[in-house]
Design a protein around this motif. Structure first.
Motif, PDB file in Angstrom:
ATOM      1  N   ARG A 166       0.647  -1.158   0.100  1.00  0.00           N
ATOM      2  CA  ARG A 166       0.189  -0.450  -0.239  1.00  0.00           C
ATOM      3  C   ARG A 166       0.815   1.303  -0.207  1.00  0.00           C
ATOM      4  O   ARG A 166       0.475   2.440  -0.639  1.00  0.00           O
ATOM      5  CB  ARG A 166      -0.730   0.146   0.802  1.00  0.00           C
ATOM      6  N   GLN A 167       2.250   1.362   1.011  1.00  0.00           N
ATOM      7  CA  GLN A 167       2.944   2.851   0.882  1.00  0.00           C
ATOM      8  C   GLN A 167       3.250   3.139  -0.234  1.00  0.00           C
ATOM      9  O   GLN A 167       3.673   3.976  -1.341  1.00  0.00           O
ATOM     10  CB  GLN A 167       4.043   2.191   1.974  1.00  0.00           C
ATOM     11  N   LEU A 184      -4.736  -2.204  -5.685  1.00  0.00           N
ATOM     12  CA  LEU A 184      -4.345  -1.263  -5.793  1.00  0.00           C
ATOM     13  C   LEU A 184      -3.804  -0.412  -6.778  1.00  0.00           C
ATOM     14  O   LEU A 184      -3.566   0.037  -6.288  1.00  0.00           O
ATOM     15  CB  LEU A 184      -2.769  -2.000  -4.643  1.00  0.00           C
TER      16      LEU A 184
END
Length: 187
Positions: A166-167, A184
């Motif tokens: 996610r980052q 994502l």
């Protein structure tokens, strides 16, 4: 070769990153003591057994890349890796024993055996070779892509891996056809 029975198993069907790896093993005369499903063995014992299997037995490894997994799906990529592993042996087996419940479409006589990695030594040996090979790949990849925890999670969707995904977004080793990665990319 007449009467030659080969065991085949794979590693890496479930992870979000990295190739799927298969191994094929023709056990040596006398076999190898202590073989079992690779997941039931300690990392130290797996490494010891891998050395012995590779020194005494005939073995082959096949891989299917992330691009192949995304193009043809994980099941077909697994079958492709299995085929490549058997072909890497350089012999024509009389029968191939495959861990699981499905078989590739190939010219070899074969049987799928659920739990075969714990009950058939040739499949156990293949399980060990495949897991050790793939684990080494993911540990090396962790140096190129730090933060995902591949050195310990081997590409599986652990909390640490998902948080890093996610980052930082997906790497070239992520399987974009797998839901957590694909979702994502839609954000």
């Amino acid at each position: 070769m007449a009467g030659v029975i080969v065991g085949v198993d794979e590693a890496g069907r479930g992870p979000l990153a990295g190739p799927v790896v298969a191994a094929a093993v023709l056990l040596c005369d006398g076999g190898i003591a202590g073989l079992d499903d690779s997941k039931k063995l300690s990392a130290k014992r797996r490494a010891e057994l891998e050395i012995e299997i590779k020194a005494r037995c005939r073995w082959g490894i096949g891989e299917a890349s992330v691009a192949e997994i995304d193009a043809i799906n994980i099941l077909q990529a697994t079958f492709l890796a299995m085929t490549r592993a058997v072909e890497a042996l350089g012999i024509e087996p009389a029968e191939v024993l495959v861990d699981g419940n499905r078989l590739p479409r190939w010219r070899y006589t074969a049987r799928a055996i659920i739990g075969g990695d714990a009950t058939h030594p040739c499949i156990s040996a293949a399980s060990i070779i495949a897991k050790e090979h793939r684990d080494r790949f993911m540990i090396a990849a962790a140096r190129d892509f730090p933060g995902f925890g591949w050195e310990t999670n081997m590409g599986y969707g652990t909390a640490r891996h998902l948080a890093a995904l996610r980052q930082h977004g997906p790497t070239p080793l992520h399987r974009t056809s797998f839901a957590p990665v694909a979702q994502l990319q839609l954000v």
